[in-house]
Motif scaffolding. Structure first.
Motif, short mmCIF file in Angstrom:
data_model
loop_
_atom_site.label_atom_id
_atom_site.label_comp_id
_atom_site.label_asym_id
_atom_site.label_seq_id
_atom_site.Cartn_x
_atom_site.Cartn_y
_atom_site.Cartn_z
N MET A 1 44.82 65.57 -14.53
CA MET A 1 45.12 64.13 -14.58
C MET A 1 44.29 63.48 -15.66
O MET A 1 43.07 63.66 -15.68
CB MET A 1 44.82 63.52 -13.21
CG MET A 1 45.09 62.05 -13.16
SD MET A 1 45.15 61.42 -11.48
CE MET A 1 43.47 61.51 -10.95
N PRO A 2 44.93 62.73 -16.57
CA PRO A 2 44.16 62.14 -17.67
C PRO A 2 43.28 60.99 -17.18
O PRO A 2 43.71 60.18 -16.36
CB PRO A 2 45.24 61.63 -18.62
CG PRO A 2 46.46 61.42 -17.77
CD PRO A 2 46.34 62.37 -16.61
N HIS A 7 49.44 57.48 -23.30
CA HIS A 7 50.89 57.28 -23.24
C HIS A 7 51.22 56.78 -21.83
O HIS A 7 50.79 57.37 -20.85
CB HIS A 7 51.59 58.62 -23.51
CG HIS A 7 53.08 58.58 -23.37
ND1 HIS A 7 53.87 57.79 -24.17
CD2 HIS A 7 53.93 59.22 -22.52
CE1 HIS A 7 55.14 57.96 -23.82
NE2 HIS A 7 55.21 58.81 -22.82
N LEU A 9 54.30 55.10 -19.19
CA LEU A 9 55.68 54.72 -18.87
C LEU A 9 55.65 53.57 -17.90
O LEU A 9 55.01 53.68 -16.87
CB LEU A 9 56.41 55.87 -18.17
CG LEU A 9 56.86 57.08 -18.94
CD1 LEU A 9 57.75 57.91 -18.04
CD2 LEU A 9 57.64 56.65 -20.19
N GLU B 56 56.16 64.92 -18.74
CA GLU B 56 55.82 64.65 -20.13
C GLU B 56 55.86 63.15 -20.42
O GLU B 56 55.27 62.68 -21.39
CB GLU B 56 56.85 65.36 -21.02
CG GLU B 56 56.28 66.02 -22.23
CD GLU B 56 57.37 66.87 -22.90
OE1 GLU B 56 57.38 66.90 -24.12
OE2 GLU B 56 58.19 67.48 -22.18
N GLY B 57 56.60 62.43 -19.57
CA GLY B 57 56.69 60.99 -19.77
C GLY B 57 57.61 60.59 -20.90
O GLY B 57 57.44 59.53 -21.50
N LYS B 58 58.58 61.47 -21.22
CA LYS B 58 59.52 61.13 -22.30
C LYS B 58 60.94 61.40 -21.83
O LYS B 58 61.19 62.45 -21.22
CB LYS B 58 59.26 62.01 -23.53
CG LYS B 58 57.93 61.81 -24.19
CD LYS B 58 57.85 62.69 -25.44
CE LYS B 58 56.54 63.44 -25.49
NZ LYS B 58 56.54 64.55 -26.43
N SER B 112 49.24 69.31 -16.36
CA SER B 112 47.91 68.83 -16.78
C SER B 112 47.96 67.49 -17.51
O SER B 112 46.93 66.89 -17.76
CB SER B 112 47.27 69.87 -17.70
OG SER B 112 48.10 70.08 -18.84
N GLN B 113 49.17 67.01 -17.85
CA GLN B 113 49.24 65.81 -18.71
C GLN B 113 49.30 64.51 -17.94
O GLN B 113 49.17 63.44 -18.52
CB GLN B 113 50.47 65.90 -19.61
CG GLN B 113 50.40 67.08 -20.55
CD GLN B 113 51.65 67.22 -21.38
OE1 GLN B 113 51.56 67.42 -22.57
NE2 GLN B 113 52.80 67.14 -20.76
N THR B 114 49.55 64.62 -16.65
CA THR B 114 49.65 63.40 -15.86
C THR B 114 49.22 63.73 -14.44
O THR B 114 48.68 64.79 -14.19
CB THR B 114 51.09 62.84 -15.90
OG1 THR B 114 51.14 61.58 -15.23
CG2 THR B 114 52.10 63.79 -15.25
N ASP B 115 49.42 62.79 -13.54
CA ASP B 115 49.02 62.98 -12.15
C ASP B 115 50.26 63.42 -11.37
O ASP B 115 51.10 62.60 -11.02
CB ASP B 115 48.46 61.64 -11.64
CG ASP B 115 48.03 61.72 -10.19
OD1 ASP B 115 48.29 62.74 -9.53
OD2 ASP B 115 47.42 60.75 -9.73
#
Lengths: 309, 347
Positions: A1-2, A7, A9, B56-58, B112-115
């Protein structure tokens, strides 16, 4: 988790959704502070309502039923560290709550009162717990018009206090005079010869007055004991042990605390000695003896103390 | 409609607990290259993938994952916004049409890029559930409690599942190698402790399906799909018995789960394995999750496909005759897919 996103949304202001007639009715009633369910063709009451019966896929009827507001917890999970998106910022439970009169359950947050972050689940939190919604004062027709649920009231605490001035009386007064000087006094019964500590000025067995003063030792033998798990200001820690101690020279055991040994190692027949407070702190009070501590002597066989238990 | 279709090749990444510095297409490229090399096929009759754009949020993030596949001249291709096990189902159905012989299926996910716990909140009913913000682990814990109370199981039974999964995972070069569960660990969300929750994992996997003689040509011992089925329970966790998985039971019965020797279950929480074993009627003699399962590596959107691949690998290497791969989707095991494979086709 960052930890710091680069980025994001988001729909600023939130995503707009139409709710349709069934969900819309439920949310409208919710805004008015009512919890409503819809009846299926099979007669079950769905809360929260859907347009269809989840069991059959058929359309529901247009019969609406007021349910709750009380309900019963069907299952729960305990969040000891709430996340930012959670409805409460202190530990709380998620629960599936079946409102009275409904056949399905509603997910909501359950506020179990103030608990520190990381707290374990409170003991009263159980499947079957009876709960009620806490309504927001300002409602908009949203599932969070119910702020959370709370347990039903099952207990109150009533302030209770009365003040007294008590005297020790003649015999106990004399006993405490002895204690103030570091002596443990008793009376010998003229009939049965028992030494009664502390003395009462009478023998409860023979019903005769007693006057013959006897000093007994501050060492003795544990005849029975209990392990206490409720904190007491007189005890050093929890659990603590309260024991009947037969002082050497006495024939009646005296109730006192035992310390200086783990609670699970105390035993009947164990030899102990009074732990006195420093002499300058002494007064006419049993508090002069903090507790009894084990001494390095062999245990007394039960046979020799069985008549005092 | 009947046609013998088999898993003929399975490739996965060495999964990682942290971002390895690769984009999704970069993560996927070696897997696609290896499965092409292993099968000797460069163009497949059909290609289908499973992934989740929210990771990925895209929007349409899955499109760029076609780069390592090579899509020019245009290929016949599809995508599911689900675990790639459902992409495999679509490819299986596509192969039943009888006009193509091979299909490439792949899934990938970078947790790993978000929760991820919060991403899974987006899949919930937007009226009654999502606005309350319940995360994936909080909901799973509701199911764990319901199961423990109904079955009379204890939290120690959950830890035993985690311990066995992690021990098996340490033997699997592709899984994360996780320590034995620490019994003194506090709760993540009670009654679940950190080791009861599948680890955050990045990874990808690919499978090639082939039909009939093409399968025999590509693989010495194809894992023939003799039954595949997927079922869903009602979405609302309050509208079903959370302590059981009715959808897994039906899918298992329809896919013919009885008699399997090995079962790879997509249990992302310890209690899910216990619920699934019961629903699929897996006895003590069935080897469950020899790979370590999702509790040892859970690259979301690939982890279910990997279960099918790991199970198929037991047929490929001749160590089992009948195996089961399972995948789940949605909150609290809402949706379940069961794929039964055997060393011999149905005939």
């Amino acid at each position: 988790m960052p930890s710091s996103p680069n980025h994001v949304l988001e729909f600023p202001g939130g995503y707009t959704r139409s709710v349709g007639p069934v969900i819309g009715r439920f949310l409208t009633e919710l805004r008015d502070g009512r919890l409503m369910g819809v009846r299926t063709a099979g007669g079950r009451v769905l809360v929260p309502p859907t347009e269809y019966d989840p069991a059959t896929g058929e359309a529901v009827t247009d019969e609406w039923v007021e349910v709750g507001p009380s309900g019963t917890v069907q299952t729960w999970s305990w969040v000891a560290h709430p996340r930012p998106e959670h409805p409460l910022d202190r530990p709380f439970a998620w629960a599936l709550i079946k409102p009275d009169g409904a056949d399905t359950a509603l997910l909501h947050a359950l506020d179990m009162g103030v608990h520190e972050a990381g707290a374990k689940p409170p003991r009263q939190l159980k499947t079957g717990l009876r709960v009620r919604p806490k309504w927001r004062a300002e409602r908009s027709g949203h599932i969070s018009d119910i702020e959370c649920f709370r347990p039903e009231v099952t207990m109150i605490t009533a302030p209770t206090r009365q003040e007294y001035t008590l005297g020790a009386g003649r015999a106990l007064g004399r006993f405490l005079e002895g204690i103030a000087e570091g002596k443990i006094l008793g009376h010998r019964c003229p009939v049965c010869d028992s030494v009664i500590v502390p003395m009462k000025g009478m023998c409860a067995r023979d019903g005769v007055p007693t006057t013959e003063e006897v000093e007994v030792a501050d060492t003795g033998t544990v005849t029975t004991f209990a392990v206490n798990n409720i904190p007491d200001p007189r005890a050093p820690e929890v659990p603590f042990v309260s024991a009947y101690i037969l002082l050497d020279g006495a024939d009646i055991p005296m109730l006192a605390l035992v310390a200086g040994i783990p609670a699970d190692q105390v035993r009947i027949g164990m030899r102990v000695k009074a732990a006195w407070r420093p002499r300058e702190e002494w007064g006419p009070t049993m508090a002069n003896i903090k507790w009894f501590e084990p001494i390095d002597e062999p245990d007394v066989p039960f046979e020799r103390i069985k008549d005092y238990v | 409609m009947s046609r013998d279709i088999a898993v003929v090749a399975f490739v996965q990444t060495k999964h990682t607990a942290e971002d390895a510095g690769l984009t999704e297409p970069e993560l996927l490229a070696p897997v696609i290259a290896e499965i092409k090399e292993r099968t000797g096929i460069d163009r497949f009759g059909f290609t289908c993938s499973g992934s989740c754009d929210y990771l990925e949020g895209k929007p349409f993030a899955f499109v760029s994952a076609l780069d390592p596949v090579g899509a020019w001249p245009p290929i016949s291709e599809s995508h599911v916004e689900m675990d790639a096990a459902w992409a495999l189902y679509e490819a299986y159905v596509r192969l039943l049409h009888d006009d193509i012989d091979t299909a490439l299926v792949y899934g990938f996910g970078k947790s790993s890029q978000t929760d991820v716990r919060k991403v899974m909140t987006f899949q919930l009913d937007p009226y009654y559930l999502a606005p309350l913000g319940p995360d994936q682990v909080s909901l799973a814990a509701l199911q764990a409690r319901a199961y423990l109370e109904r079955a009379g199981a204890k939290e120690d039974d959950l830890r035993a599942v985690a311990a066995r999964s992690r021990a098996a995972g340490r033997e699997n070069p592709y899984a994360l190698h996780l320590e034995d569960p620490d019994p003194s660990a506090g709760y993540e969300v009670a009654p679940l402790r950190p080791y009861d929750v599948a680890p955050i994992t990045d990874g990808a996997a690919a499978i090639v399906l082939a039909a009939g003689d093409k399968a025999r040509e590509l693989c010495e011992r194809p894992a023939w799909i003799t039954g595949i089925d997927h079922r869903a329970d009602p979405h609302s966790p309050g509208a079903r018995d959370l302590s059981r998985s009715e959808s897994a039971r039906i899918a298992g019965e329809r896919a013919g789960a009885a008699g399997v020797e090995v079962a790879e279950l997509h249990a992302q929480f310890s209690h899910e394995e216990l619920i699934l074993r019961e629903a699929l009627k897996l006895g003590e003699d069935v080897l469950v999750n020899p790979s370590g399962g999702a509790l040892s590596a859970n690259p979301v959107m690939a982890a279910g496909l990997i279960r099918i691949g790991e199970a198929a690998a037991r047929i490929h290497d001749g160590s089992a005759g009948k195996v089961l791969g399972h995948a789940s989707s949605g909150p609290c095991l809402q949706q379940n897919l069961v794929c039964v494979m055997e060393g011999e086709p149905r005939g």
